[in-house]
Each structure stands twice: as C-alpha cells, then as structure tokens.
Design a protein around this motif. Structure first.
Motif, PDB file in Angstrom:
ATOM      1  N   MET A   1       9.842   0.935 -26.102  1.00 22.67           N
ATOM      2  CA  MET A   1      10.085   2.530 -26.756  1.00 22.67           C
ATOM      3  C   MET A   1      10.227   3.169 -24.674  1.00 22.67           C
ATOM      4  O   MET A   1      10.590   4.706 -25.495  1.00 22.67           O
ATOM      5  CB  MET A   1       9.208   3.178 -27.416  1.00 22.67           C
ATOM      6  CG  MET A   1       9.892   4.272 -28.361  1.00 22.67           C
ATOM      7  SD  MET A   1       8.321   4.509 -29.401  1.00 22.67           S
ATOM      8  CE  MET A   1       9.043   5.599 -30.317  1.00 22.67           C
ATOM      9  N   ASN A   2      10.544   2.794 -24.282  1.00 16.00           N
ATOM     10  CA  ASN A   2      10.684   3.125 -22.683  1.00 16.00           C
ATOM     11  C   ASN A   2      12.184   4.066 -22.453  1.00 16.00           C
ATOM     12  O   ASN A   2      11.883   4.553 -21.801  1.00 16.00           O
ATOM     13  CB  ASN A   2       9.511   2.975 -21.595  1.00 16.00           C
ATOM     14  CG  ASN A   2       8.241   2.246 -21.817  1.00 16.00           C
ATOM     15  OD1 ASN A   2       7.777   2.872 -21.475  1.00 16.00           O
ATOM     16  ND2 ASN A   2       7.706   1.037 -22.008  1.00 16.00           N
ATOM     17  N   ASN A   3      13.124   3.440 -22.896  1.00 20.10           N
ATOM     18  CA  ASN A   3      13.676   3.908 -22.819  1.00 20.10           C
ATOM     19  C   ASN A   3      14.806   5.093 -23.927  1.00 20.10           C
ATOM     20  O   ASN A   3      16.271   5.125 -23.342  1.00 20.10           O
ATOM     21  CB  ASN A   3      15.594   2.432 -22.356  1.00 20.10           C
ATOM     22  CG  ASN A   3      14.793   1.944 -21.351  1.00 20.10           C
ATOM     23  OD1 ASN A   3      13.882   2.407 -20.261  1.00 20.10           O
ATOM     24  ND2 ASN A   3      14.737   0.541 -21.029  1.00 20.10           N
ATOM     25  N   VAL A   4      14.301   5.108 -24.650  1.00 21.32           N
ATOM     26  CA  VAL A   4      14.545   5.712 -25.811  1.00 21.32           C
ATOM     27  C   VAL A   4      14.890   7.390 -25.851  1.00 21.32           C
ATOM     28  O   VAL A   4      14.521   7.715 -24.320  1.00 21.32           O
ATOM     29  CB  VAL A   4      13.884   6.103 -27.150  1.00 21.32           C
ATOM     30  CG1 VAL A   4      14.566   4.377 -27.966  1.00 21.32           C
ATOM     31  CG2 VAL A   4      12.682   6.539 -26.490  1.00 21.32           C
ATOM     32  N   LEU A  49      11.746  15.843 -22.676  1.00 19.96           N
ATOM     33  CA  LEU A  49      10.461  15.874 -23.158  1.00 19.96           C
ATOM     34  C   LEU A  49       9.562  15.292 -22.699  1.00 19.96           C
ATOM     35  O   LEU A  49       7.996  16.100 -22.773  1.00 19.96           O
ATOM     36  CB  LEU A  49      10.578  15.503 -24.565  1.00 19.96           C
ATOM     37  CG  LEU A  49      11.241  16.466 -25.688  1.00 19.96           C
ATOM     38  CD1 LEU A  49      11.471  15.704 -26.911  1.00 19.96           C
ATOM     39  CD2 LEU A  49      11.184  17.649 -25.676  1.00 19.96           C
ATOM     40  N   ARG A  50       9.077  14.271 -21.908  1.00 21.70           N
ATOM     41  CA  ARG A  50       8.290  13.145 -21.326  1.00 21.70           C
ATOM     42  C   ARG A  50       8.160  13.568 -20.114  1.00 21.70           C
ATOM     43  O   ARG A  50       6.792  13.378 -19.937  1.00 21.70           O
ATOM     44  CB  ARG A  50       8.658  11.971 -20.793  1.00 21.70           C
ATOM     45  CG  ARG A  50       8.916  11.028 -22.816  1.00 21.70           C
ATOM     46  CD  ARG A  50       9.043  10.033 -22.388  1.00 21.70           C
ATOM     47  NE  ARG A  50       8.902   8.929 -21.600  1.00 21.70           N
ATOM     48  CZ  ARG A  50       9.385   8.273 -21.085  1.00 21.70           C
ATOM     49  NH1 ARG A  50      10.227   7.501 -21.233  1.00 21.70           N
ATOM     50  NH2 ARG A  50       8.781   6.806 -20.664  1.00 21.70           N
ATOM     51  N   ARG A  51       8.959  14.619 -19.076  1.00 23.57           N
ATOM     52  CA  ARG A  51       8.628  15.393 -18.333  1.00 23.57           C
ATOM     53  C   ARG A  51       8.176  17.048 -18.708  1.00 23.57           C
ATOM     54  O   ARG A  51       7.528  17.338 -17.307  1.00 23.57           O
ATOM     55  CB  ARG A  51       9.716  15.426 -17.062  1.00 23.57           C
ATOM     56  CG  ARG A  51      10.438  13.961 -17.090  1.00 23.57           C
ATOM     57  CD  ARG A  51       9.944  13.144 -16.171  1.00 23.57           C
ATOM     58  NE  ARG A  51      10.275  11.696 -16.066  1.00 23.57           N
ATOM     59  CZ  ARG A  51       8.767  10.656 -15.641  1.00 23.57           C
ATOM     60  NH1 ARG A  51       8.144  11.113 -15.148  1.00 23.57           N
ATOM     61  NH2 ARG A  51      10.209   9.888 -15.320  1.00 23.57           N
ATOM     62  N   GLY A  89       1.449  10.023 -26.403  1.00 27.01           N
ATOM     63  CA  GLY A  89       0.349   9.408 -25.326  1.00 27.01           C
ATOM     64  C   GLY A  89      -0.097   8.328 -26.300  1.00 27.01           C
ATOM     65  O   GLY A  89      -0.408   6.746 -25.672  1.00 27.01           O
ATOM     66  N   ARG A  90      -0.086   7.914 -27.408  1.00 20.86           N
ATOM     67  CA  ARG A  90      -0.450   6.883 -27.991  1.00 20.86           C
ATOM     68  C   ARG A  90       0.006   5.435 -27.663  1.00 20.86           C
ATOM     69  O   ARG A  90      -0.209   4.516 -27.855  1.00 20.86           O
ATOM     70  CB  ARG A  90      -0.484   7.009 -29.697  1.00 20.86           C
ATOM     71  CG  ARG A  90      -2.323   7.779 -29.441  1.00 20.86           C
ATOM     72  CD  ARG A  90      -2.751   8.140 -30.764  1.00 20.86           C
ATOM     73  NE  ARG A  90      -3.851   9.399 -31.627  1.00 20.86           N
ATOM     74  CZ  ARG A  90      -3.439   9.762 -32.606  1.00 20.86           C
ATOM     75  NH1 ARG A  90      -3.147   9.735 -33.141  1.00 20.86           N
ATOM     76  NH2 ARG A  90      -5.144  10.890 -32.789  1.00 20.86           N
ATOM     77  N   GLN A  91       1.728   5.923 -27.576  1.00 23.80           N
ATOM     78  CA  GLN A  91       2.105   5.190 -27.580  1.00 23.80           C
ATOM     79  C   GLN A  91       2.860   5.121 -26.001  1.00 23.80           C
ATOM     80  O   GLN A  91       3.622   3.838 -25.787  1.00 23.80           O
ATOM     81  CB  GLN A  91       3.655   5.425 -28.567  1.00 23.80           C
ATOM     82  CG  GLN A  91       4.588   6.417 -29.340  1.00 23.80           C
ATOM     83  CD  GLN A  91       3.591   5.023 -29.974  1.00 23.80           C
ATOM     84  OE1 GLN A  91       4.243   3.847 -30.027  1.00 23.80           O
ATOM     85  NE2 GLN A  91       2.955   5.218 -31.283  1.00 23.80           N
ATOM     86  N   GLY A  92       1.514   5.484 -25.089  1.00 27.89           N
ATOM     87  CA  GLY A  92       1.923   4.886 -24.004  1.00 27.89           C
ATOM     88  C   GLY A  92       2.858   5.388 -22.997  1.00 27.89           C
ATOM     89  O   GLY A  92       3.227   5.035 -22.262  1.00 27.89           O
ATOM     90  N   LEU A  93       4.335   6.556 -23.815  1.00 35.93           N
ATOM     91  CA  LEU A  93       4.577   7.212 -23.467  1.00 35.93           C
ATOM     92  C   LEU A  93       4.779   8.668 -22.168  1.00 35.93           C
ATOM     93  O   LEU A  93       5.476   8.821 -21.566  1.00 35.93           O
ATOM     94  CB  LEU A  93       5.988   7.486 -24.461  1.00 35.93           C
ATOM     95  CG  LEU A  93       6.166   6.445 -25.082  1.00 35.93           C
ATOM     96  CD1 LEU A  93       7.232   7.505 -25.976  1.00 35.93           C
ATOM     97  CD2 LEU A  93       7.170   5.571 -24.419  1.00 35.93           C
TER      98      LEU A  93
END
Length: 313
Positions: A1-4, A49-51, A89-93
């Motif tokens: 899921m890191n590259n989605v 969104l992750r940043r 956060g729970r997905q480690g993203l």
C-alpha cells in the motif's frame, strides 16, 4: 500500500468505514465530502496526503473560519480528517497525525432567545376561548408575571398566596412587589406592573374554583402546586394558539423582559438587579440583544442602510 496515490487512499478508507465500521450512509457521504476537501487543500499546497503537517491543517482551518464556516462545522470536518489519519497510522503509512492537536475555533456564545415587543404583547393579550375559565385566567397571570417581572420558572412556582414563615415567595398586591427566592437562596424584590397586578387579581378571584388547599399561588385542576414542566407545556401551547411562529418557553419571557427593559432604559445595572444576577457580566449578554434591535431599526429606517455590509473591492 506504500505506492498508492491519494485518491486510492481515500477510497480505501471510505471502504473501511462503510464495510468494517458499518457507518451510516449519511456519515459516509459526509466523510467523502470532507476528505475531498482535504485532498484539494493538499493538492493546492503541493503536498501529498501523507506529507500533510499540522501547520497545513491550521492554515486550512483559518481559511474555513474566515470564509464563514461555523466552529461546529469546522470541528466536524476536523473529526473526519483526524479519523482518516488515525487509520493511515494503523496502516503504517504515516508516523504522526497532523490533525491530532488541531482544534476548531471556539464557538461564540449563542444569544439568548427573546421575543420582540409586538410578539410579547400578542402573547400576553391572547385569550384562549373554550378553555376552563379558571385555567385560562391562571395561565394569563403566569404569562404576565414571567414577562412583566422576568421571574425564573423556579421563582414562579415557589410563590405562595400569602407571606408566611415557610413561603419561598409571595406577591404584595398593595406594594406591587414580588418577593422571590432566587439562585443561591438569595431573596430579592421585583416590581410588578399594572397589567400583571390586574391579571393576578383576576386569578385570585378565580382560584377558589379549583378548591386548592395548597398554599401555592399557582395550582392545577386538583388544587396542588404546579410543576415547572406543567407550566412549560401550557406556555408552549398558549404561544402556538396565540399565533407566534416560535414555541415559547418560560426563560424566553425572562430574556424578553430583560431585553425590552434595557432597550427602553439603557440601564444595565438596573436590569442586573431586576434579574437577580450576581455578576454584571451575566447581564451584559443583553447588550448584544439590544444592539441587534438597534441594527434592525437602522436597517429598516435609514436611507443608506440597504445593502449594509463590508465594502466589496
């Protein structure tokens, strides 16, 4: 899921709340709109969104607030964003939640609801045809005392027919004064106007028809002291029958009393004494109601008032 990408992250989260958490369709729709707003803000800021950082979120809150979004509306949006980042956060993203310590602006204290002068008079003058004459006379008296004296509902139900060592309150007809036991067991005396005194005399003449043995001034069909809830129900019914657009509750008449006395006198200290407020700060809310009254009068009467508001550039 890191590259989605961001769109896929949002879709995965919405599937989670819809399927795993089984949230209502309406709630999912709200989350969809809120996350679309978040994604658009992030895109405009040039970050994924992750940043997103807390500084971004605070800036977006300020923008929503300046655009007129209510404090409650902003709080709901932040709640949706916060849940999204908890899930990330729970997905480690993500390693931190950028919304965690961001709060919505404080909501302004709402103004007390008060009737206009015409509405108050309309309610006080209403005569309910077909009702038990004694009960109609009683309810008319209750309305006059609530509006004419600004009594709290507890002070009203505590009134007895006559003064005694056990009476919490009573009305001195000759002096035209109500003696009540207010908050903090503080006694105060409030002037009773002509209309309320006349209504009280009519009620005292009709009261024996209810065969009351209770010392209470206001009694029901069975001769026992009225409860606050009974008065609330009767007053709401009376206001609707009188043709008012808003159901009236007892404290609304207290607010109306205070607002109208302040409009006429401008004497905030006197209103404080009449209401039995320990602090002048509690009474100052009525200056805001008074300003609203003045603003409406200005808008209606001044030839340059039309379209009043911020100048447009």
């Amino acid at each position: 899921m890191n590259n989605v990408d961001d769109a896929a992250l949002v879709e995965a989260y919405l599937a989670h709340v819809r399927i795993d958490k089984r949230l209502a369709a309406r709630t999912v729709d709200l989350y969809t709109g809120d996350l679309a707003r978040l994604a658009q803000n992030a895109q405009t800021a040039g970050v994924g969104l992750r940043r997103v950082q807390s500084a971004h979120v605070r800036r977006w809150v300020a923008q929503m607030h300046s655009a007129g979004r209510s404090a409650r509306g902003i709080a709901l949006i932040l709640s949706g964003w916060r849940g999204f980042y908890v899930w990330l956060g729970r997905q480690g993203l993500v390693t931190q939640n950028p919304v965690q310590d961001v709060r919505a602006p404080k909501a302004g204290k709402p103004l007390p609801k008060a009737l206009g002068v015409d509405e108050s008079v309309q309610l006080a003058a209403h005569v309910e045809e077909g009702d038990d004459p004694a009960l109609e006379t009683r309810d008319a008296c209750i309305t006059e005392l609530l509006y004419g004296c600004g009594l709290r509902i507890g002070e009203l139900v505590g009134l007895d027919v006559a003064a005694s060592g056990t009476a919490r309150g009573w009305i001195d007809l000759q002096a035209g004064e109500a003696h009540v036991l207010g908050k903090g067991s503080k006694r105060r005396s409030v002037p009773v106007g002509r209309a309320a005194l006349e209504a009280l005399q009519r009620w005292l003449a009709a009261r024996p028809a209810l065969a009351a043995e209770d010392p209470a001034l206001f009694v029901g069909r069975h001769g026992t002291r009225l409860t606050p809830q009974h008065i609330r129900v009767r007053l709401k019914r009376r206001s609707l029958l009188a043709g008012l657009s808003t159901p009236v509750h007892p404290h609304m008449l207290r607010h109306s009393f205070a607002s109208h006395v302040l409009q006429s006198s401008g004497d905030l200290r006197a209103v404080q004494e009449l209401l039995g407020h320990a602090s002048i700060g509690t009474t100052q809310v009525y200056t805001r109601l008074d300003f609203q009254h003045l603003a409406r009068a200005y808008d209606a009467a001044h030839p340059r008032a039309k379209g009043r508001g911020p100048a447009k550039s």
